[in-house]
Enzyme design. Structure first.
Site, PDB file in Angstrom:
ATOM      1  N   GLU A  63       0.795  -1.225   0.000  1.00 57.63           N
ATOM      2  CA  GLU A  63       0.000   0.000   0.000  1.00 57.63           C
ATOM      3  C   GLU A  63       0.833   1.283   0.000  1.00 57.63           C
ATOM      4  O   GLU A  63       0.434   2.277  -0.593  1.00 57.63           O
ATOM      5  CB  GLU A  63      -0.941   0.015   1.224  1.00 57.63           C
ATOM      6  CG  GLU A  63      -2.078  -0.988   1.163  1.00 57.63           C
ATOM      7  CD  GLU A  63      -3.092  -0.654   0.082  1.00 57.63           C
ATOM      8  OE1 GLU A  63      -3.273   0.533  -0.242  1.00 57.63           O
ATOM      9  OE2 GLU A  63      -3.698  -1.603  -0.470  1.00 57.63           O
TER      10      GLU A  63
ATOM     11  N   SER B 130     -47.953 -38.553  24.997  1.00 59.36           N
ATOM     12  CA  SER B 130     -47.635 -39.422  26.142  1.00 59.36           C
ATOM     13  C   SER B 130     -46.404 -38.969  26.921  1.00 59.36           C
ATOM     14  O   SER B 130     -46.162 -39.459  28.028  1.00 59.36           O
ATOM     15  CB  SER B 130     -47.426 -40.857  25.660  1.00 59.36           C
ATOM     16  OG  SER B 130     -48.638 -41.389  25.172  1.00 59.36           O
TER      17      SER B 130
END
Length: 785
Positions: free
Chosen positions: A89, A469
């Protein structure tokens, strides 16, 4: 004109332009510099850090905020990371004053002469742009950028500027800063990256979308090699290091999700709770929430739910391809392009990858996936579509047939083997699983559905369904407090009730699940076999009002369970979350604990600002049922997992498991709730819009296998626990037919009893307590035998 003269003219032009630019900058500086914004945003940098949610053992589950950020101090940034950024950069970063005039001149010459294209923005100029300026392309903005860069250089050290850049720059996938990007792309912190991985991240600022390795891996790697070359070229690394980095593997995260552990339903529970406490500030204040989730448990629950649903789909068959590419589009050189276009708008769902069939034979198929990869699938990988490959079945409609161009779903059989794939399909059925520590209610795993991104409805906390159940143990527990025992004998015969006993508006003739009736039997046997007729008679005996009040001890609300005899068959409404809390009472010896999922909340600096206060069984928790009751009920439910409707659980090879299956009318809901003293887990399977799961789908076939697969991991390192017999419980030998006390020389079984409720003596007319029902025993006219 000769090349030499052309070069001379160009050089003069560039130098003149540079001088003019410098003069213009000087003039602009005199006019604009005094009005430049304050640098307080830099000197008092407060990044917007997202809310992060972690497991108890420190794995990231979720994060919430517009931006993914993780601030890292410059002294903690690895040298290779700093070098890579500077090399690609702004290689003169530590030499210029904010504007690199040599860089501007170099860039201008290269751009005019056709050399390598490069910009002239310094790292400092990029910091100025990111913090203070818009993204518009104009001469004025460039002037402001340059002047701000100079001002920044006069106010901050080079290391501080680099720190701001490393933490602020956008790197794709909503990640700001290299620390966040490291987690997003590689799933690890900056200091754990190798040089190859570091270089890939350093190449992203130029064009985060174009170089996104998830979307464009080839471009990303090309850019990474540019970074490595510049690091070598400008002597940040030597040749040996450079060559070694070129060979280092790049292993991206398997999932593009920014997390270590898939627990989206957990994350959403936490987000909602945090929003109630702190409102919108949670999205930028950097708070951390630690949950009670354990990584191994959550992964086991994730896998078990997915596998259970896929197994259900295999049992019920292939529903046909999702799309069909036309024959015309599959011809010629554009065939692959047309396939990829058809796949473009589809998304992977929980490991189910969209793919198009490119070749089909009687023994295998070849597919092209949305990721652009080709695989051959055969053998067990074709189990879902067996019988569909030759298309000789004349009963199949056109939309159900498989052919070249059919778009289906595939998934890996073995995550570690990239060539191990099977055919799957998007499921329509849903499932939920939740597991808690019965001692204090800490939630160890929670799966609210097949895939959060596809269906955000949390079936653990939001799905109110009939428990069937699986609710019977609470009725039996109430009966034990009324004097029933596991040896009490009750008739298993057909019975009918008028509407006043059921609340249904019509007469009721219930039946056993299997339509079989075995006559008088002990309660233990009745629960083990899940006999409906026995449960109804027991509830009628103890009274529905009593039972309705009693179940509130377990955390149920009476309003969700109307006081009718249908309560005996689980006709009320529950959530899996409630069921986990209720079964924990049996597992911990009779104490009520509340499930909780947040353990502690910390601020961005790691200071604990809130912890969850919880109660513990045997300590601060309220005892809601007699520990003897919990022991007897656990003993009865252990038989359910040994020889009853949940006998498949024996494959876990443990003797400390207990639980109960549940299947509602027309097989609409399937449940299994089970536990040992260390873990309670509840699993539900059903459709969002209630419909039958299929005539063979029960709690034992649809939900229990998910529970077993989860528990195999959850209890892996937990030794078997044998519960001590509580004070006030006695063991007596009883006759297996009558439930009465057996003589010493008589055969029988040993059963547990409260000291005050011993078995009836041999020859007694009654084998159970006298009925104390608030609801009258049905008259002869109400009974159907």
């Amino acid at each position: 004109m000769s090349p030499k003269k052309l070069w001379m003219y160009l050089s003069v032009f560039i130098v003149t332009a540079t001088l003019l630019l410098t003069a213009m900058l000087g003039l602009a500086a005199a006019l604009i510099y005094p009005d430049l914004p304050s640098l307080e945003a830099l000197t008092n940098y407060q990044p917007k850090l997202p809310l992060r949610v972690y497991s108890e053992d420190g794995y990231l589950l979720a994060e919430y905020g517009e931006e993914r950020r993780a601030f890292v101090d410059i002294k903690n940034v690895p040298e290779h990371m700093k070098s890579a950024v500077i090399a690609i950069e702004d290689r003169r970063f530590y030499k210029h004053g904010g504007i690199d005039t040599r860089g501007i001149l170099r860039a201008a010459i290269n751009n005019v002469t056709g050399g390598s294209k490069e910009g002239a923005s310094t790292i400092t100029m990029q910091v100025a742009r990111n913090f203070f300026l818009s993204s518009e392309r104009s001469f004025k903005r460039k002037i402001n950028e340059a002047l701000l860069a100079i001002k920044i250089e006069h106010s901050l050290s080079k290391d501080k500027i680099l720190e701001l850049y490393i933490n602020q720059i956008y790197l794709g996938q909503r990640a700001y800063g290299f620390a966040a990007a490291s987690q997003v792309y590689f799933g690890k912190p900056l200091d754990k990256l190798n040089l190859a991985e570091t270089a890939l991240l350093a190449g992203l600022p130029k064009a985060p979308s174009s170089y996104n390795p998830f979307v464009h891996p080839k471009r990303a790697i090309t850019r990474q090699r540019e970074v490595l070359h510049d690091m070598y070229r400008y002597k940040f690394i030597d040749e040996a290091t450079y060559q070694d980095a070129l060979k280092q593997p790049l292993r991206f995260k398997a999932s593009q999700q920014s997390r270590d552990l898939a627990a989206d339903y957990v994350g959403e529970i936490v987000r909602q709770a945090m929003f109630e406490l702190y409102q919108d500030s949670i999205y930028s204040s950097g708070m951390k929430v630690y949950t009670t989730i354990i990584k191994s448990n959550q992964e086991a629950a994730n896998n078990a739910v997915v596998q259970g649903i896929l197994d259900y789909d295999i049992r019920h068959g292939f529903r046909g391809p999702e799309k069909q590419i036309s024959t015309e589009e599959l011809q010629g050189e554009n065939a692959i392009k047309n396939i990829e276009k058809a796949l473009d708008n589809m998304e992977p769902v929980n490991g189910l990858i969209p793919a198009a069939i490119t070749k089909i034979t009687a023994k295998n198929i070849r597919v092209h996936t949305i990721a652009g990869e080709d695989y051959q699938i055969e053998g067990e990988g074709l189990s879902l579509i067996q019988g569909r490959l030759n298309n000789k079945n004349t009963n199949l409609s056109e939309k159900m047939r498989l052919r070249v161009g059919s778009i289906i779903r595939v998934m890996k059989i073995d995550p570690s083997n990239n060539n191990s794939w099977k055919v799957a399909q998007l499921p329509q059925v849903e499932s939920a699983a939740v597991a808690i520590d019965p001692k204090n209610g800490a939630v160890r795993a929670l799966v609210g559905g097949f895939d959060y991104n596809r269906n955000k409805f949390n079936h653990v906390t939001q799905a109110w369904r009939q428990p069937g159940s699986s609710f019977k143990p609470f009725i039996y527990s109430a009966a034990i407090e009324k004097g029933f025992t596991p040896a009490s004998v009750v008739e298993d015969e057909p019975i009918s009730f008028s509407a006043k006993f059921t609340g249904s508006g019509s007469d009721w003739t219930p039946r056993n699940f299997d339509n079989k009736y075995e006559g008088p039997m002990r309660l233990r046997t009745a629960l083990t076999k899940s006999k409906n007729m026995v449960s109804i008679r027991v509830l009628n005996s103890i009274g529905v009002d009593y039972a309705q009040n009693y179940i509130e001890r377990f955390g149920f609300s009476a309003k969700d369970h109307p006081a009718y005899l249908t309560m005996a068959l689980g006709a009320g409404s529950v959530t899996p979350w409630q069921m986990a809390q209720a079964y924990a009472v049996f597992a911990n010896g009779g104490y009520k604990v509340s499930p909780f999922i947040i353990s502690k909340i910390m601020d961005k600096n790691g200071k604990v600002i809130q912890t969850t206060k919880f109660v513990e069984a045997g300590d601060t928790a309220e005892q809601v049922i007699d520990n003897r009751n919990a022991y007897l009920m656990t003993s009865m439910m252990e038989d359910v997992t040994r020889i009853g409707t949940a006998a498949k659980a024996r494959q876990l090879g443990r003797n400390d498991l207990a639980g109960k299956t549940g299947t509602t009318n027309n097989h609409i809901d399937a449940w299994f709730a089970g536990f040992n003293p260390k873990q309670v887990a509840v699993v539900w399977v059903g459709f969002d819009k209630p419909q039958t799961l299929g005539s063979n789908e029960t709690g034992g076939s649809a939900a229990l296998p998910i529970w077993i697969q989860y528990m195999a991991t959850a209890l892996q390192n937990t030794p078997e626990i044998s519960l001590p017999v509580p004070d006030g419980v006695e063991s007596h030998k009883v006759n297996i037919i009558t439930g009465q006390e057996a003589a010493d020389n008589e055969g029988g079984i040993y059963e547990y009893f409260y000291t005050e409720y011993p078995p009836p003596e041999k020859g007694s007319k009654n084998s159970g307590p006298k009925a104390t029902s608030a609801v009258a025993e049905p008259t002869e006219s109400d009974k159907l035998y």
